[in-house]
Design an enzyme around this catalytic site. Structure first.
Site, PDB file in Angstrom:
ATOM      1  N   CYS A  93       0.834  -1.211   0.000  1.00 40.90           N
ATOM      2  CA  CYS A  93       0.000   0.000   0.000  1.00 40.90           C
ATOM      3  C   CYS A  93       0.868   1.259   0.000  1.00 40.90           C
ATOM      4  O   CYS A  93       1.562   1.537   0.988  1.00 40.90           O
ATOM      5  CB  CYS A  93      -0.930  -0.031   1.218  1.00 40.90           C
ATOM      6  SG  CYS A  93      -1.738   1.531   1.584  1.00 40.90           S
ATOM      7  N   CYS A 146       0.123   3.769   2.747  1.00 41.44           N
ATOM      8  CA  CYS A 146       0.610   3.245   4.033  1.00 41.44           C
ATOM      9  C   CYS A 146       2.095   3.555   4.211  1.00 41.44           C
ATOM     10  O   CYS A 146       2.537   3.962   5.290  1.00 41.44           O
ATOM     11  CB  CYS A 146       0.404   1.729   4.107  1.00 41.44           C
ATOM     12  SG  CYS A 146      -1.319   1.211   4.055  1.00 41.44           S
TER      13      CYS A 146
END
Length: 768
Positions: A32, A35
């Site tokens: 991600c 993230c």
């Protein structure tokens, strides 16, 4: 407690989050991107708050934890106190906002959170929670409890109150004739005021003020880049229209919204009505119409108060006089200012360049404004070529009418015809502003980025002094997209003659040549392009090979193989049905061939042209059906038609490639090895492998397009080559050709393997 985030597992999660202090947990994953961007912010905030536990849960490694808390998107941030969830949000968060959130969560009362959750459950059951008026009704649209009176006609009247699902008061206002009219207040969950202002007959009017809170709140304020240092924001309205915004810090000092720094001192010559635009680093004074568009005089100043530019507007469009600071924009370094006129957003008439004392250094007549409707119908943008003398004559006609934009475009086509660039330079000396190379490229670049599909914008930038080669290239691209490749070729050739150093223009010309069916010429441009942009040259070569195949008997070059199970053993359709579908494919291919031939001079033979299939149609073309048919117990749509008029040449050849593949594999399935009408069905022993191969390759092509090949890599699916290139090496922008190729072939095999099917063009045989 640690000053660094700790990794949490299923075994350590309960003990960590069940502690009485504040615990923040970041649910994330390695793949991600947001993230990864949020991780250093999360870690830095942990160092600032050593009294708080910061934990991280890898959702890939701890899927049960992610499932338990129903984590649907990442990063997801959750906060716990004594095992109770006191906050949850999704998406990466700026450092300042995360820091402010942590501070507010420290004061959260867990018992209050529990009561709020109990009240939410009551709301879900349709029960009015404590603290809400017992006669309140739930408003599903606003997700709030609402209470107030109505008049005899059922219209809202008088004081109204609104509560959140957790029972906390969120809004108070007054209604008249079903419209808010009078003062209103919104509230944080703590009960402190979050907003106040006034409505007049349904429209906000006067100051509307937002108030920040140090306590935890769901009321929004610090969004769209507004600093958490802002403690109050005042937005001024005039009957629903915003006319000004001011931001203040905790000491009630006016500040800049994004940083919270003190609002700059106003220079003496900047009027008091002007506002400082931090995003632009400019002072501005703009008049707006009722629609919020610029109307009247707009003025902008640099931070030190020097006038940057001013111009007149009418309903959002520049109309009238304009003047601006123009230092380092023009070839003459003495130029300090420029002045001119606009007509409906287009620079026109005489523009002057002035020095620091406002003495005129140069004047240029940019001609009359020419707009989209006029330019799009101009002869200069039509496809047929003309001799250079005709284009120069047309340019002179345009100049007499002061249509300078059109004159420059006509001269570009003349340059492409006789390769004489001097007349173009002479024309530009008469009708275009003489900008520096850097500024000319910036002017052209802005138009190409924001208005590349507008003839008015492209042509207008030519007389405003934009980089001519860049803008002519933009014209070439737009013409090519409009299926006028011959005109496009003139413009890109003119651009290359004016800027021979820009070898990357070979790519644009190569694509235009492909749109004209000139594959050999495109490959020659790819050779020249390889010297400066080898990867782009490889793409052009691959696109040429994919677009213009050799139309011979393709199954003869393949050894079918598939790893799929439950493959059909032989065709299920009768020879009569097969012969009918052979003629359908032949009819479609003949239709494409006729359309393609009509785009070239009589007698011209292109090496990639689909072959003549009239031998398969002794009685002429057959009917191509559009109908609803019954297949088993289902009704399905059949669309055998093929529209070719106005379709670009590359798309026509892609249609031909897909139909040719299906046709030749259909003939192969009957035992044929050349283009003849089959008399019987004598399918090869590996018929099932051919059917499975088409489906397997279609799946690989779609996986390449959608996931970049991750699905195939994970499953170990076999690769294959398309026009000599492994599927995983095919450029992403070319995978669509592969997909279309095998989609048509798979549909044919689906039809062939099931006698209930009526046509390969059934909608239920496509898309899977």
């Amino acid at each position: 407690m640690s000053e660094h985030p700790v990794d949490l597992t299923a075994e350590s999660f309960e003990q960590t989050t069940g502690a009485p202090g504040l615990v923040l947990v970041d649910f994330w994953a390695e793949w991600c991107g947001p993230c990864r961007n949020f991780a250093p912010i999360f870690a830095a905030t942990a160092q600032k708050h050593p009294d708080v536990v910061f934990g991280k849960v890898d959702t890939e490694a701890e899927q049960d934890l992610a499932g338990r808390f129903e984590v649907q998107s990442i990063p997801t941030l959750m906060a716990f106190k004594g095992g109770v969830v006191v906050h949850r949000s999704s998406g990466a968060m700026p450092a300042a906002r995360l820091d402010a959130l942590v501070k507010s969560l420290k004061s959260v009362d867990v018992d209050a959170v529990k009561r709020a959750e109990e009240n939410k459950k009551l709301t879900e059951q349709g029960i009015v929670p404590p603290g809400v008026h017992p006669d309140a009704e739930w408003d599903e649209g606003d997700s709030e409890w609402v209470h107030g009176a109505k008049d005899a006609k059922g219209r809202k009247l008088g004081p109204y109150k609104y509560w959140r699902a957790d029972g906390t008061l969120c809004n108070e206002c007054v209604f008249e004739n079903d419209k808010p009219h009078g003062p209103f207040k919104r509230f944080h969950e703590s009960g402190d005021v979050s907003q106040d202002g006034e409505f007049v007959k349904g429209d906000l009017h006067g100051p509307r003020t937002w108030y920040a809170s140090d306590k935890y709140t769901t009321e929004r304020m610090h969004e769209n880049g507004v600093s958490t240092a802002i403690r109050k924001t005042v937005m001024m309205y005039e009957h629903g229209r915003v006319v000004g915004v001011k931001h203040y810090d905790g000491q009630d000092r006016r500040v800049v919204p994004t940083t919270g720094e003190p609002y700059p001192d106003r220079p003496q010559n900047v009027p008091v009505e002007a506002e400082y635009r931090e995003d632009m680093k400019q002072w501005s004074h703009v008049h707006l119409d009722v629609a919020g568009e610029r109307h009247g005089l707009s003025r902008f100043w640099l931070p030190d108060g020097e006038l940057l530019w001013e111009g007149e507007y009418v309903d959002g469009s520049r109309q009238g006089l304009y003047r601006s600071l123009a230092k380092d924009e023009y070839l003459d370094p003495a130029v300090r200012f420029d002045e001119g006129r606009f007509d409906q957003g287009e620079a026109c008439d005489v523009w002057t360049l002035l020095d620091a004392d406002r003495a005129v250094l140069l004047s240029r007549d940019l001609g009359v404004a020419q707009f989209e409707d006029e330019l799009s119908e101009s002869q200069v943008l039509t496809n047929p070529p003309r001799p250079a003398s005709a284009w120069r004559e047309y340019a002179e006609t345009c100049l007499k009418a002061r249509k300078h934009r059109e004159a420059v475009l006509a001269m570009a086509r003349a340059v492409a015809s006789d390769q004489l660039v001097a007349p173009m330079h002479d024309l530009l000396e008469r009708v275009a502003l003489p900008r520096t190379l850097k500024n000319a490229r910036g002017t052209a670049g802005e138009v190409l980025e924001n208005a590349s599909n507008s003839w008015a914008a492209l042509a207008g930038a030519l007389v405003r002094g934009g980089d001519v080669a860049m803008l002519l290239r933009g014209c070439a691209v737009l013409l090519d997209q409009s299926d006028k490749p011959r005109a496009a070729l003139d413009f890109i050739n003119a651009a290359m003659l004016l800027a021979p150093e820009r070898a990357d223009y070979l790519f644009t010309r190569g694509l235009i040549l492909l749109n004209m069916g000139l594959d050999a010429h495109a490959l020659k441009d790819a050779e020249g392009l390889a010297k400066v942009e080898p990867d782009t040259a490889d793409f052009l070569r691959a696109y040429t090979r994919g677009l213009f195949p050799v139309f011979d008997f393709w199954p003869g070059k393949e050894t079918p193989h598939s790893t799929y199970n439950d493959l059909p053993e032989k065709p299920a359709q009768s020879i009569g049905a097969i012969q009918r579908i052979v003629q359908k494919y032949a009819t479609r291919l003949q239709k494409i061939r006729t359309e393609l031939q009509g785009r070239f001079k009589a007698g011209v033979s292109m090496p990639w042209m689909p072959p003549d299939l009239s031998a398969l149609l002794p009685e002429g073309p057959v009917e191509l059906v559009e109908d609803e048919v019954e297949v088993g117990e289902d009704s399905v749509a059949v669309d055998e038609s093929l529209a070719v008029a106005g379709v670009g040449l590359p798309d026509l050849v892609r249609f031909a490639r897909a139909d040719w593949s299906a046709l030749t594999w259909l003939l192969w399935s009957c035992g044929e090895s050349k283009l003849v009408m089959p008399k019987k069905v004598a399918s090869p022993a590996n018929f099932g492998h051919a059917a499975g191969m088409s489906s397997q390759r279609l799946w690989r092509a779609r996986d390449r397009r959608v996931t970049g090949g991750r699905g195939a890599k994970a499953s170990g699916a076999a690769s294959f080559e398309f026009e000599g290139v492994a599927i995983d090496a095919v450029h992403p922008q070319l995978v669509g050709i592969v997909e279309q190729h095998y989609s048509e072939t798979q549909a044919m095999f689906y039809w062939l393997a099931d006698s209930d099917n009526v046509s390969p063009w059934q909608d239920n045989l496509r898309g899977s």
